[in-house]
Write an enzyme that holds these catalytic residues in place. Sequence first.
Site, PDB file in Angstrom:
ATOM      1  N   GLY A   1     -37.479  54.609 -28.538  1.00  0.00           N
ATOM      2  CA  GLY A   1     -38.753  55.315 -28.647  1.00  0.00           C
ATOM      3  C   GLY A   1     -38.552  56.811 -28.574  1.00  0.00           C
ATOM      4  O   GLY A   1     -37.969  57.314 -27.619  1.00  0.00           O
ATOM      5  N   SER A   2     -39.017  57.544 -29.559  1.00  0.00           N
ATOM      6  CA  SER A   2     -38.741  58.972 -29.598  1.00  0.00           C
ATOM      7  C   SER A   2     -39.611  59.625 -30.668  1.00  0.00           C
ATOM      8  O   SER A   2     -40.573  59.038 -31.157  1.00  0.00           O
ATOM      9  CB  SER A   2     -37.251  59.208 -29.887  1.00  0.00           C
ATOM     10  OG  SER A   2     -36.845  58.447 -31.019  1.00  0.00           O
TER      11      SER A   2
END
Length: 227
Positions: free
Chosen positions: A168-169
């Site tokens: 997640g980014s």
Amino acid sequence: MLTGGALWVDAWLWRGPMLTLAVGGLAFVLYFFRDPERTPPADALEAGIVAPADGRVVEIAEEDDPLYLEGPARRISIFLSPLDVHVNRVPARGVIEHAEYRPGDYLVAWHPKASEKNERSEFGLRHPTGTKLLFKQIAGAVARRIEYDLREGDTVETGARFGIVKFGSRMDLLVPPSVELHAKEGQVVRAGTTVLGRIPTPESGRSSSAEATAAPSASSARRSSAS
């Protein structure tokens, strides 16, 4: 004997769920680190700008960039969920003139200050036309490890793999106002294949001039015919 059998059954009752969790965890890790082949569209290889990451375009905003573009820019922010492919790709061909890693905080990736406060890497790319692009790998609250393989002076091609941000980014891409932007807020994009914009070239400039010249000529012809 009965006690031994009961213990054996009890061990298997515990082992089953643990084995399921282990297999499930392994499957998720393999799924997360998948790296499918991607081929940029043929018409984007020379002057196209492709998405540097899989995900959703959560914001397109105008801002000034003093770091590399040194002037007004449009920022395209792409949020990567844990289910997206996390391999990152170079948005356009050119030379890497700026590459820097910056440690920082771990705000949620969609936070307005994430691009300024979070752990991140920043890359400035100069296209052969002279147009400059800036793209940033930004860690989120879960993703706390950025990996990349770009150095200043590297010559890169459109859609080439260059790194990964884990679990997640966010990816930010900054382009100058001269770029013809195709991206839309809410759009789902794929790294290396979705065209976000096009860099102006001498050929596109001559084409626009020719069209502008042809338009008055057509109008003059209609007026002559009417008279």
